[in-house]
Design an enzyme around this catalytic site. Structure first.
Site, PDB file in Angstrom:
ATOM      1  N   GLY A 140       0.831  -1.204   0.000  1.00  0.00           N
ATOM      2  CA  GLY A 140       0.000   0.000   0.000  1.00  0.00           C
ATOM      3  C   GLY A 140       0.863   1.251   0.000  1.00  0.00           C
ATOM      4  O   GLY A 140       0.615   2.205  -0.769  1.00  0.00           O
ATOM      5  N   ARG A 148      -4.717   1.278   9.752  1.00  0.00           N
ATOM      6  CA  ARG A 148      -5.602   1.107  10.925  1.00  0.00           C
ATOM      7  C   ARG A 148      -4.905   1.454  12.238  1.00  0.00           C
ATOM      8  O   ARG A 148      -5.551   1.736  13.240  1.00  0.00           O
ATOM      9  CB  ARG A 148      -6.102  -0.334  10.981  1.00  0.00           C
ATOM     10  N   ALA A 170       7.134  -4.460  -3.720  1.00  0.00           N
ATOM     11  CA  ALA A 170       6.836  -3.130  -3.192  1.00  0.00           C
ATOM     12  C   ALA A 170       8.065  -2.215  -3.286  1.00  0.00           C
ATOM     13  O   ALA A 170       7.953  -1.055  -3.701  1.00  0.00           O
ATOM     14  CB  ALA A 170       6.373  -3.262  -1.745  1.00  0.00           C
ATOM     15  N   LYS A 226       0.069 -18.376  -7.747  1.00  0.00           N
ATOM     16  CA  LYS A 226       1.539 -18.349  -7.930  1.00  0.00           C
ATOM     17  C   LYS A 226       2.248 -18.320  -6.576  1.00  0.00           C
ATOM     18  O   LYS A 226       3.376 -18.791  -6.444  1.00  0.00           O
ATOM     19  CB  LYS A 226       1.964 -17.188  -8.841  1.00  0.00           C
ATOM     20  N   SER A 246      11.004 -12.608  -2.474  1.00  0.00           N
ATOM     21  CA  SER A 246       9.616 -13.028  -2.229  1.00  0.00           C
ATOM     22  C   SER A 246       9.489 -13.690  -0.864  1.00  0.00           C
ATOM     23  O   SER A 246      10.249 -14.605  -0.527  1.00  0.00           O
ATOM     24  CB  SER A 246       9.177 -14.010  -3.310  1.00  0.00           C
TER      25      SER A 246
HETATM   26  N1  LIG Z   1       4.893  -6.532  -0.676  1.00  0.00           N
HETATM   27  C1  LIG Z   1       4.843  -6.760  -1.976  1.00  0.00           C
HETATM   28  O1  LIG Z   1       5.877  -6.710  -2.669  1.00  0.00           O
HETATM   29  C2  LIG Z   1       3.537  -7.051  -2.648  1.00  0.00           C
HETATM   30  C3  LIG Z   1       2.390  -7.347  -1.938  1.00  0.00           C
HETATM   31  N2  LIG Z   1       1.233  -7.625  -2.586  1.00  0.00           N
HETATM   32  C4  LIG Z   1       0.041  -7.993  -1.860  1.00  0.00           C
HETATM   33  O2  LIG Z   1      -0.391  -6.900  -1.061  1.00  0.00           O
HETATM   34  C5  LIG Z   1      -1.077  -7.402   0.085  1.00  0.00           C
HETATM   35  C6  LIG Z   1      -0.485  -6.731   1.317  1.00  0.00           C
HETATM   36  O3  LIG Z   1       0.876  -7.122   1.399  1.00  0.00           O
HETATM   37  P1  LIG Z   1       1.996  -6.222   2.073  1.00  0.00           P
HETATM   38  O4  LIG Z   1       1.648  -4.787   2.017  1.00  0.00           O
HETATM   39  O5  LIG Z   1       3.270  -6.631   1.489  1.00  0.00           O
HETATM   40  O6  LIG Z   1       1.901  -6.739   3.567  1.00  0.00           O
HETATM   41  P2  LIG Z   1       2.459  -6.031   4.881  1.00  0.00           P
HETATM   42  O7  LIG Z   1       2.574  -7.108   5.895  1.00  0.00           O
HETATM   43  O8  LIG Z   1       3.653  -5.213   4.586  1.00  0.00           O
HETATM   44  O9  LIG Z   1       1.298  -5.033   5.288  1.00  0.00           O
HETATM   45  C7  LIG Z   1       0.003  -5.438   5.563  1.00  0.00           C
HETATM   46  C8  LIG Z   1      -0.729  -4.232   6.121  1.00  0.00           C
HETATM   47  O10 LIG Z   1      -2.101  -4.575   6.288  1.00  0.00           O
HETATM   48  C9  LIG Z   1      -2.511  -4.092   7.553  1.00  0.00           C
HETATM   49  N3  LIG Z   1      -3.621  -4.898   8.009  1.00  0.00           N
HETATM   50  C10 LIG Z   1      -3.584  -6.186   8.413  1.00  0.00           C
HETATM   51  N4  LIG Z   1      -4.817  -6.575   8.782  1.00  0.00           N
HETATM   52  C11 LIG Z   1      -5.637  -5.518   8.590  1.00  0.00           C
HETATM   53  C12 LIG Z   1      -7.029  -5.298   8.804  1.00  0.00           C
HETATM   54  N5  LIG Z   1      -7.818  -6.249   9.280  1.00  0.00           N
HETATM   55  N6  LIG Z   1      -7.531  -4.084   8.514  1.00  0.00           N
HETATM   56  C13 LIG Z   1      -6.739  -3.114   8.030  1.00  0.00           C
HETATM   57  N7  LIG Z   1      -5.419  -3.255   7.826  1.00  0.00           N
HETATM   58  C14 LIG Z   1      -4.879  -4.452   8.103  1.00  0.00           C
HETATM   59  C15 LIG Z   1      -1.298  -4.207   8.440  1.00  0.00           C
HETATM   60  O11 LIG Z   1      -1.400  -3.351   9.562  1.00  0.00           O
HETATM   61  C16 LIG Z   1      -0.193  -3.778   7.488  1.00  0.00           C
HETATM   62  O12 LIG Z   1      -0.046  -2.388   7.475  1.00  0.00           O
HETATM   63  C17 LIG Z   1      -0.893  -8.925   0.070  1.00  0.00           C
HETATM   64  O13 LIG Z   1      -2.041  -9.525  -0.437  1.00  0.00           O
HETATM   65  C18 LIG Z   1       0.267  -9.142  -0.889  1.00  0.00           C
HETATM   66  O14 LIG Z   1       0.198 -10.379  -1.571  1.00  0.00           O
HETATM   67  C19 LIG Z   1       1.148  -7.586  -3.938  1.00  0.00           C
HETATM   68  C20 LIG Z   1       2.250  -7.291  -4.695  1.00  0.00           C
HETATM   69  C21 LIG Z   1       3.526  -7.012  -4.105  1.00  0.00           C
HETATM   70  O1  LIG Z   2       3.380 -10.638  -5.081  1.00  0.00           O
HETATM   71  C1  LIG Z   2       4.544 -10.358  -5.009  1.00  0.00           C
HETATM   72  C2  LIG Z   2       5.369 -10.114  -6.205  1.00  0.00           C
HETATM   73  O2  LIG Z   2       4.607  -9.924  -7.346  1.00  0.00           O
HETATM   74  C3  LIG Z   2       5.195 -10.303  -3.690  1.00  0.00           C
HETATM   75  O3  LIG Z   2       5.559 -11.584  -3.368  1.00  0.00           O
HETATM   76  P1  LIG Z   2       5.663 -12.030  -1.845  1.00  0.00           P
HETATM   77  O4  LIG Z   2       4.327 -11.741  -1.196  1.00  0.00           O
HETATM   78  O5  LIG Z   2       5.977 -13.471  -1.919  1.00  0.00           O
HETATM   79  O6  LIG Z   2       6.766 -11.229  -1.221  1.00  0.00           O
END
Ligand SMILES: NC(=O)C1=CN([C@@H]2O[C@H](COP(=O)(O)OP(=O)(O)OC[C@H]3O[C@@H](n4cnc5c(N)ncnc54)[C@H](O)[C@@H]3O)[C@@H](O)[C@H]2O)C=CC1
Ligand SMILES: O=C(CO)COP(=O)(O)O
Length: 320
Positions: A12, A31, A134, A185, A248
């Site tokens: 985000g 949050r 990210a 994936k 990843s």
């Molecule tokens: N980090 C990456 O490189 C990428 C992540 N994603 C996807 O994005 C999504 C989020 O991943 P990340 O940001 O990396 O995880 P993260 O662990 O860095 O952040 C997750 C965020 O969601 C918040 N959160 C958790 N439960 C919540 C709730 N019930 N209500 C509101 N906020 C809540 C947490 O406080 C935290 O700020 C996942 O589905 C992931 O697969 C997609 C592409 C790339």
């Molecule tokens: O979705 C992602 C890359 O496209 C991020 O992968 P991970 O959640 O495994 O770190």
């Protein structure tokens, strides 16, 4: 047109930074009031501490206010999507709601587009997915993603709104295929990490990626997706990235399982819950997904890595 990104974790924050840098009006909602106050004060994302938040980025913990934006992007873990949608009181009818999370819900086995449609009828669900870490997006490195929506006009509007000089969005009319690619994936990436962690070799990983991709296509087609979608960024593209990069988290969980190491349970790893959801869904539909089922058993510590290998290698010989 204003944008709110819901979820101030790594992804985000990265999306919000990229969009605001390209001149969009963006609010990043989280949050955790303490963490948000700290981000406002330090101008650093909690999950991307090396990245400075642009001055123009608004950071807020007021969900009702954030949801008045014209377009919402949800970037929280997939298992939290139903509860987050339930907290939103602002009317969302007619509004694009872009899910950037990658996973199937453990309770319903549904992807984000169906979950959004059920919880917020009248909103337009879109799926934003594809190969992207990210940290790369936040750094302004070139990235290409899929934006999928059943409504072609909404997809074109949001594509323009969310594309930047370095973030290139391709349109798709197949949200089901796009979200399944992104969810599945991660499961195959855990399997590939386990393979490398256990020292089974690059050849075995290539086999897992290829046969894993066959499972992704089999399930997606059975659920009504278009086969071309899986061949694109949301399927093959993200599979290639996630199964080969130690950046990843899904791959790293697999590495730890393969090596017999402990993995920090606070790290977001979407593929573990999705492996369970997809295995239950496939069993219910009579669809054979041996790599996904074996990965589910491995992540739940029901089988060892040796059992996992034996299970996959002892299956009856068949045509490709
Ligand atoms: N980090 C990456 O490189 C990428 C992540 N994603 C996807 O994005 C999504 C989020 O991943 P990340 O940001 O990396 O995880 P993260 O662990 O860095 O952040 C997750 C965020 O969601 C918040 N959160 C958790 N439960 C919540 C709730 N019930 N209500 C509101 N906020 C809540 C947490 O406080 C935290 O700020 C996942 O589905 C992931 O697969 C997609 C592409 C790339
Ligand atoms: O979705 C992602 C890359 O496209 C991020 O992968 P991970 O959640 O495994 O770190």
């Amino acid at each position: 047109m204003s944008i709110a990104v819901l979820g101030a974790g790594a992804f985000g924050s990265a999306l919000a930074i990229a969009l605001v840098r390209d001149g969009r009006d963006v609010t990043l909602w989280g949050r955790d009031t303490g963490a948000i106050a700290q981000m406002r004060e330090n101008r650093r994302a909690v999950s991307l501490p090396d990245v400075i938040l642009p001055d123009a980025l608004k950071v807020s913990s007021d969900l009702d206010a954030a949801c008045t934006a014209k377009t919402l992007i949800i970037a929280t873990p997939a298992q939290t999507l139903p509860s987050l949608l339930g907290q939103i009181r602002t009317p969302l009818a007619g509004k694009p709601l872009v899910a950037a999370c990658k996973g199937l819900d453990l309770g319903t086995w549904q992807g984000p587009s169906r979950t959004i449609a059920d919880a917020k009828p009248g909103a337009f669900p879109l799926i934003l997915t594809g190969p992207s870490f990210a940290i790369d997006i936040a750094a302004g490195l070139p990235t290409a993603l899929t934006l999928a929506c059943a409504d072609a006009d909404i997809c074109i509007t949001v594509q323009k709104q969310l594309s930047t000089r370095t973030l290139r969005l391709y349109r798709s009319s197949d949200p089901v295929g796009a979200e399944l690619g992104g969810a599945l994936k991660n499961v195959i990436a855990i399997a590939c990490g386990a393979c490398i962690g256990a020292g089974l070799g690059d050849s075995a990983r290539a086999a897992l990626m290829t046969r894993g991709f066959a499972e992704m296509q089999r399930l997606a087609l059975a659920l009504g997706a278009q086969s071309d979608t899986l061949m694109g960024l949301s399927g093959l593209g993200d599979l290639a990235l996630t199964c080969t990069s130690p950046q990843s988290r899904n791959y790293r969980l697999g590495l730890a399982l393969g090596r017999g190491d402990v993995f920090d349970p606070s790290i977001t790893v979407e593929g573990a819950a999705t492996a369970r959801a997809v295995t239950a869904l496939a069993q219910d539909r009579g669809i054979d997904l041996p790599i996904c089922a074996t990965t589910a058993a491995l992540t739940e510590h029901r089988i060892s890595i040796t059992d996992a290998m034996d299970t996959l290698l002892s299956r009856p010989l068949k045509e490709e």
